[in-house]
Design a protein around this motif. Structure first.
Motif, PDB file in Angstrom:
ATOM      1  N   ASP A 284      -4.722  28.037 -13.161  1.00 53.89           N
ATOM      2  CA  ASP A 284      -5.853  27.597 -12.302  1.00 53.89           C
ATOM      3  C   ASP A 284      -5.257  27.576 -10.768  1.00 53.89           C
ATOM      4  OD1 ASP A 284      -7.243  25.291 -10.746  1.00 53.89           O
ATOM      5  OD2 ASP A 284      -8.682  25.787 -12.483  1.00 53.89           O
ATOM      6  N   ASP A 285      -6.017  28.089 -10.029  1.00 54.16           N
ATOM      7  CA  ASP A 285      -5.793  28.286  -8.674  1.00 54.16           C
ATOM      8  C   ASP A 285      -5.673  26.962  -7.956  1.00 54.16           C
ATOM      9  OD1 ASP A 285      -5.818  31.160  -8.796  1.00 54.16           O
ATOM     10  OD2 ASP A 285      -7.837  31.500  -8.118  1.00 54.16           O
ATOM     11  N   ARG A 286      -6.364  26.011  -8.311  1.00 60.92           N
ATOM     12  CA  ARG A 286      -6.188  25.008  -7.815  1.00 60.92           C
ATOM     13  C   ARG A 286      -4.850  24.141  -8.103  1.00 60.92           C
ATOM     14  NH1 ARG A 286     -11.856  22.803 -10.125  1.00 60.92           N
ATOM     15  NH2 ARG A 286     -10.729  23.981 -11.727  1.00 60.92           N
ATOM     16  N   LEU A 287      -4.636  24.317  -9.518  1.00 62.65           N
ATOM     17  CA  LEU A 287      -3.306  23.759  -9.848  1.00 62.65           C
ATOM     18  C   LEU A 287      -2.455  24.553  -9.188  1.00 62.65           C
ATOM     19  CD1 LEU A 287      -2.042  21.453 -11.472  1.00 62.65           C
ATOM     20  CD2 LEU A 287      -2.262  23.145 -13.641  1.00 62.65           C
ATOM     21  N   ARG A 288      -2.211  25.768  -8.899  1.00 66.24           N
ATOM     22  CA  ARG A 288      -1.205  26.462  -8.611  1.00 66.24           C
ATOM     23  C   ARG A 288      -1.136  26.279  -7.237  1.00 66.24           C
ATOM     24  NH1 ARG A 288      -0.531  31.905 -11.271  1.00 66.24           N
ATOM     25  NH2 ARG A 288       0.127  32.571  -9.322  1.00 66.24           N
TER      26      ARG A 288
ATOM     27  N   GLU B 269      -8.780  14.058  -8.984  1.00 71.29           N
ATOM     28  CA  GLU B 269      -7.575  13.438  -9.478  1.00 71.29           C
ATOM     29  C   GLU B 269      -7.873  13.808 -11.045  1.00 71.29           C
ATOM     30  OE1 GLU B 269      -5.072   9.658  -9.861  1.00 71.29           O
ATOM     31  OE2 GLU B 269      -6.567   9.644  -8.783  1.00 71.29           O
ATOM     32  N   ARG B 270      -8.855  13.721 -11.631  1.00 74.69           N
ATOM     33  CA  ARG B 270      -9.277  13.589 -12.915  1.00 74.69           C
ATOM     34  C   ARG B 270      -9.250  15.240 -13.425  1.00 74.69           C
ATOM     35  NH1 ARG B 270     -14.748  11.425 -15.951  1.00 74.69           N
ATOM     36  NH2 ARG B 270     -14.429  12.010 -17.945  1.00 74.69           N
ATOM     37  N   THR B 271      -9.875  16.059 -12.589  1.00 76.94           N
ATOM     38  CA  THR B 271      -9.714  17.392 -13.016  1.00 76.94           C
ATOM     39  C   THR B 271      -8.381  17.965 -12.988  1.00 76.94           C
ATOM     40  OG1 THR B 271     -11.860  17.931 -12.048  1.00 76.94           O
ATOM     41  CG2 THR B 271     -10.278  19.836 -12.243  1.00 76.94           C
ATOM     42  N   LEU B 272      -7.457  17.510 -11.904  1.00 73.80           N
ATOM     43  CA  LEU B 272      -6.188  17.939 -11.948  1.00 73.80           C
ATOM     44  C   LEU B 272      -5.256  17.287 -13.068  1.00 73.80           C
ATOM     45  CD1 LEU B 272      -5.312  17.831  -8.145  1.00 73.80           C
ATOM     46  CD2 LEU B 272      -5.781  19.962  -9.479  1.00 73.80           C
ATOM     47  N   SER B 273      -5.404  16.248 -13.476  1.00 73.13           N
ATOM     48  CA  SER B 273      -4.833  15.438 -14.485  1.00 73.13           C
ATOM     49  C   SER B 273      -5.310  16.223 -15.790  1.00 73.13           C
ATOM     50  CB  SER B 273      -5.163  13.811 -14.837  1.00 73.13           C
ATOM     51  OG  SER B 273      -4.961  13.117 -13.530  1.00 73.13           O
ATOM     52  N   ARG B 274      -6.300  16.423 -15.896  1.00 75.42           N
ATOM     53  CA  ARG B 274      -6.678  17.423 -17.288  1.00 75.42           C
ATOM     54  C   ARG B 274      -6.084  18.580 -17.273  1.00 75.42           C
ATOM     55  NH1 ARG B 274      -9.920  21.190 -17.859  1.00 75.42           N
ATOM     56  NH2 ARG B 274     -11.012  21.001 -15.927  1.00 75.42           N
ATOM     57  N   LEU B 275      -5.913  19.615 -16.082  1.00 72.74           N
ATOM     58  CA  LEU B 275      -5.332  20.835 -15.970  1.00 72.74           C
ATOM     59  C   LEU B 275      -3.649  20.607 -16.097  1.00 72.74           C
ATOM     60  CD1 LEU B 275      -7.435  22.251 -12.791  1.00 72.74           C
ATOM     61  CD2 LEU B 275      -7.326  23.060 -15.279  1.00 72.74           C
ATOM     62  N   PHE B 276      -3.212  19.673 -15.616  1.00 73.14           N
ATOM     63  CA  PHE B 276      -1.813  19.230 -16.148  1.00 73.14           C
ATOM     64  C   PHE B 276      -1.415  19.436 -17.358  1.00 73.14           C
ATOM     65  CE2 PHE B 276      -0.914  18.322 -11.431  1.00 73.14           C
ATOM     66  CZ  PHE B 276       0.588  18.846 -11.565  1.00 73.14           C
ATOM     67  N   GLN B 277      -2.231  18.647 -18.120  1.00 73.53           N
ATOM     68  CA  GLN B 277      -2.145  18.495 -19.507  1.00 73.53           C
ATOM     69  C   GLN B 277      -2.273  19.944 -20.374  1.00 73.53           C
ATOM     70  OE1 GLN B 277      -0.876  16.117 -21.263  1.00 73.53           O
ATOM     71  NE2 GLN B 277      -0.888  14.236 -20.196  1.00 73.53           N
ATOM     72  N   VAL B 278      -3.616  20.303 -20.045  1.00 70.45           N
ATOM     73  CA  VAL B 278      -4.193  21.704 -20.699  1.00 70.45           C
ATOM     74  C   VAL B 278      -3.219  22.872 -20.509  1.00 70.45           C
ATOM     75  CG1 VAL B 278      -5.945  23.536 -20.896  1.00 70.45           C
ATOM     76  CG2 VAL B 278      -6.232  20.707 -20.928  1.00 70.45           C
ATOM     77  N   GLU B 279      -2.805  23.202 -19.116  1.00 66.41           N
ATOM     78  CA  GLU B 279      -2.227  24.237 -18.843  1.00 66.41           C
ATOM     79  C   GLU B 279      -0.634  24.124 -18.689  1.00 66.41           C
ATOM     80  OE1 GLU B 279      -3.285  26.402 -15.406  1.00 66.41           O
ATOM     81  OE2 GLU B 279      -5.365  26.342 -16.138  1.00 66.41           O
ATOM     82  N   LEU B 280      -0.074  22.732 -18.551  1.00 64.01           N
ATOM     83  CA  LEU B 280       1.282  22.825 -18.410  1.00 64.01           C
ATOM     84  C   LEU B 280       1.835  21.707 -19.423  1.00 64.01           C
ATOM     85  CD1 LEU B 280       1.576  21.827 -14.364  1.00 64.01           C
ATOM     86  CD2 LEU B 280       1.672  24.110 -15.825  1.00 64.01           C
ATOM     87  N   GLY B 281       1.132  21.318 -20.222  1.00 65.85           N
ATOM     88  CA  GLY B 281       1.621  20.045 -21.220  1.00 65.85           C
ATOM     89  C   GLY B 281       2.262  19.050 -20.959  1.00 65.85           C
TER      90      GLY B 281
END
Length: 261
Positions: A156-160, A187-199
């Motif tokens: 995800d570009d935002r997480l990158r 913050e909620r979106t990024l928290s989810r992306l950390f879990q989903v994409e980075l584990g």
């Protein structure tokens, strides 16, 4: 933090990957980069001395002298040395099966170390000798369970963008909410992306980034105290404790391993 002290570099942003030949025994200077490339055979990359960062589209693996990285055939990858590094690369015979479908850290015990050194020394080996050594190598390949030495990459570009900001300044105290404001995500979106994409959670990823940066600084000759300060730890003892939990050894023992292997 110096501009070249980036834990993760985007392989996809480099030149078109190329194939590089043969087994490799190469002395790399501090910060020296081997550009993105691939092989048509499985490869084991091992730093007999120093610290090697192995980067693919899946992230970066840090390999000190007690670790190697298995790279499957046709996997685009690059290497960067941190501190003076004696890099060994063993291309397995075409007939060798692929034990691991993705890049995998390998625990290097004394026998495996000697086998990898023997396969990359200048003295020529016959085909029969090489195959016998490779067979023993395959029997000795044990995946390492130190996932913290792997720093995964995001899609995800935002997480990158968040990861890039943290890599540029590992010592930052910015919260996930503050970082999200910079990239246009909650913050909620990024928290989810950390879990989903980075584990992992945001604090877990940031800790691993800081340990990666600490590994590089120590390999470049910085003191434990300086490495702790530059990677954002409030005290040297806190850095030592986190380092030991992630790497499996203290910074002092890690330094001794780098210098005396």
């Amino acid at each position: 933090m110096r501009e070249n002290s980036q834990a993760v570099e985007q392989v996809s942003s480099l030149a078109v990957p190329r194939q590089v030949p043969a087994n490799l025994h190469r002395a790399l200077g501090a910060g020296e980069l081997i550009d993105a490339h691939h092989h048509d055979r499985n490869q084991i990359v091992y730093p007999a001395h120093g610290l090697l960062a192995v980067t693919t589209s899946q992230g970066t693996w840090m390999a000190p002298p007690h670790r190697a990285v298995w790279i499957p055939a046709f996997t685009e990858h690059q290497h960067r040395a941190w501190g003076a590094t004696d890099m060994r690369g063993v291309l397995m015979s075409a007939r060798t099966r692929s034990l691991f479908p993705k890049p995998t850290p390998i625990t290097v015990m004394p026998l495996l170390r000697e086998l990898l050194l023997a396969l990359t020394e200048p003295d020529p080996l016959s085909v029969a000798q090489r195959r016998r050594l490779e067979a023993v190598v395959l029997d000795r390949l044990v995946p390492s369970d130190d996932q913290p030495l792997h720093l995964p990459e995001a899609r995800d570009d935002r997480l990158r963008d968040v990861l890039a900001a943290l890599q540029a300044d590992p010592a930052t105290r910015a919260s996930l909410s503050e970082l999200g404001h910079q990239v246009g995500a909650s913050e909620r979106t990024l928290s989810r992306l950390f879990q989903v994409e980075l584990g992992m959670t945001f604090p877990q990823w940031r800790t691993q980034l800081r340990i990666h940066q600490g590994l590089m600084l120590l390999a470049e000759g910085q003191s434990v105290t300086r490495a702790a300060a530059e990677t954002g730890w409030t005290t040297t003892s806190a850095f030592i404790e986190a380092f030991a939990q992630v790497v499996g050894t203290t910074p002092g023992r890690y330094l001794a391993d780098l210098q005396h292997r």
